[in-house]
Design an enzyme around this catalytic site. Structure first.
Site, PDB file in Angstrom:
ATOM      1  N   ARG A 127       0.959  -1.310   0.120  1.00  0.00           N
ATOM      2  CA  ARG A 127      -0.058  -0.036   0.010  1.00  0.00           C
ATOM      3  C   ARG A 127       0.810   1.121   0.116  1.00  0.00           C
ATOM      4  NH1 ARG A 127      -4.761   0.213   4.054  1.00  0.00           N
ATOM      5  NH2 ARG A 127      -3.219   0.228   5.729  1.00  0.00           N
ATOM      6  N   ARG A 174      -2.356  -4.673  14.746  1.00  0.00           N
ATOM      7  CA  ARG A 174      -3.518  -4.208  14.112  1.00  0.00           C
ATOM      8  C   ARG A 174      -4.617  -5.379  13.895  1.00  0.00           C
ATOM      9  NH1 ARG A 174      -0.515  -1.128  10.098  1.00  0.00           N
ATOM     10  NH2 ARG A 174      -2.455  -0.581   9.019  1.00  0.00           N
TER      11      ARG A 174
HETATM   12  P1  ADP Z   1      -5.814   0.942  10.053  1.00  0.00           P
HETATM   13  O1  ADP Z   1      -7.159   0.497   9.988  1.00  0.00           O
HETATM   14  O2  ADP Z   1      -4.791   0.140   8.809  1.00  0.00           O
HETATM   15  O3  ADP Z   1      -5.089   0.304  11.357  1.00  0.00           O
HETATM   16  P2  ADP Z   1      -6.610   3.489   9.952  1.00  0.00           P
HETATM   17  O4  ADP Z   1      -6.043   4.646   9.104  1.00  0.00           O
HETATM   18  O5  ADP Z   1      -7.882   3.202  10.069  1.00  0.00           O
HETATM   19  O6  ADP Z   1      -5.525   2.484   9.866  1.00  0.00           O
HETATM   20  O7  ADP Z   1      -6.230   3.986  11.604  1.00  0.00           O
HETATM   21  C1  ADP Z   1      -4.992   4.064  11.970  1.00  0.00           C
HETATM   22  C2  ADP Z   1      -4.846   4.104  13.486  1.00  0.00           C
HETATM   23  O8  ADP Z   1      -5.487   5.043  14.103  1.00  0.00           O
HETATM   24  C3  ADP Z   1      -5.297   2.833  14.029  1.00  0.00           C
HETATM   25  O9  ADP Z   1      -4.241   1.838  14.322  1.00  0.00           O
HETATM   26  C4  ADP Z   1      -5.646   3.439  15.320  1.00  0.00           C
HETATM   27  O10 ADP Z   1      -4.535   3.337  16.365  1.00  0.00           O
HETATM   28  C5  ADP Z   1      -6.308   4.620  15.191  1.00  0.00           C
HETATM   29  N1  ADP Z   1      -7.730   4.545  15.204  1.00  0.00           N
HETATM   30  C6  ADP Z   1      -8.466   4.956  14.064  1.00  0.00           C
HETATM   31  N2  ADP Z   1      -9.771   4.750  14.205  1.00  0.00           N
HETATM   32  C7  ADP Z   1      -9.848   4.804  15.508  1.00  0.00           C
HETATM   33  C8  ADP Z   1     -11.035   4.510  16.217  1.00  0.00           C
HETATM   34  N3  ADP Z   1     -12.453   4.455  15.775  1.00  0.00           N
HETATM   35  N4  ADP Z   1     -10.811   4.115  17.709  1.00  0.00           N
HETATM   36  C9  ADP Z   1      -9.520   4.081  18.063  1.00  0.00           C
HETATM   37  N5  ADP Z   1      -8.389   4.348  17.281  1.00  0.00           N
HETATM   38  C10 ADP Z   1      -8.634   4.556  16.029  1.00  0.00           C
END
Ligand code: ADP
Ligand code: ZN
Length: 220
Positions: A127, A174
């Site tokens: 990615r 993750r």
């Molecule tokens: P990914 O799904 O690949 O982990 P994201 O871009 O969705 O990546 O999110 C990056 C990081 O931001 C997550 O690993 C988490 O630490 C944090 N994060 C995003 N959305 C949330 C949420 N709804 N609650 C808690 N942490 C979040």
């Protein structure tokens, strides 16, 4: 219309959400993007969130929920919203229901994307994201490469790899968190009758874009 994107990392949530947003005009809110923007700009929210994100952990609800509510109550959400990355825990899902009910709204559609694990890891490692914070287009060096290597088709900025996409430890962390904390939301929304599950995988030769096209046909 309020749409939620569910599915593990690397299933193409951002791609599908972006396509639906382009076609319907409903704005897309990616909590991960908001956090990354704040981290880059070193805002107080960013500094706090980075402590968790850099370790592959979720940002606590007392930071995440008020941030999302702020967007839900803003002009951005006047025609609805596509939530990409929220809710991610049962507590967040219940909180969201409460907030929407107070506003006379509800979750209309939950798109649950499913991809085999081996494909997921491979996709995350390949990615690339646009470094321009207002563009944020995503690419994949194998499945969805840019026209010119390393350069964004949309805005010409360099493409980069997200820090948390570089190490397989952070990726596995993750994915584990997803299974434990987020996967229970699938049943929660199934019971509400709003769940739509779609497989996105090269195994069945189905890309995110095709899934998104089918969904757009059904909702427009
Ligand atoms: P990914 O799904 O690949 O982990 P994201 O871009 O969705 O990546 O999110 C990056 C990081 O931001 C997550 O690993 C988490 O630490 C944090 N994060 C995003 N959305 C949330 C949420 N709804 N609650 C808690 N942490 C979040
Ligand atoms: Zn770009």
């Amino acid at each position: 219309m309020i749409i939620i994107m569910l599915g593990a990392q690397g299933t193409g949530k951002g791609t599908v959400a972006g396509y639906i947003s382009d076609k319907t005009g409903i704005k897309q809110l990616s909590t991960g993007d908001v956090f990354r923007k704040n981290i880059n700009e070193k805002t107080p929210l960013g500094i706090e969130a980075d402590k968790y994100i850099s370790k592959g952990n979720l940002v606590p609800d007392d930071i995440t929920v008020p941030m999302v509510v702020g967007y839900l109550d803003s002009d951005m959400a006047k025609d609805g919203i596509i939530l990409d990355g929220f809710p991610r825990t049962m507590a967040q899902a219940e909180k969201l229901d409460e907030i929407l009910t107070q506003r006379g709204k509800k979750v209309d559609l939950v798109i649950n994307l499913v991809t085999p694990r081996e494909e997921i890891i491979d996709r995350i490692l390949t990615r690339r994201v646009c470094s321009n914070q207002t563009c944020k287009a995503t690419y994949n060096t194998k499945l969805h490469p840019p026209k010119v290597e390393g350069i964004c088709d949309k805005c010409g900025s360099p493409l980069v790899q997200r820090d948390d996409d570089k190490s397989s430890e952070a990726i596995n962390q993750r994915l584990e968190t997803y299974e434990k904390k987020t996967a229970p939301l699938i049943d929660f929304y199934k019971e509400k009758g709003v769940l739509r599950t779609e497989e996105v995988s090269s195994r069945i030769n189905r890309l995110g874009k095709e899934v998104a096209e089918d969904i757009v046909k059904d909702i427009l």
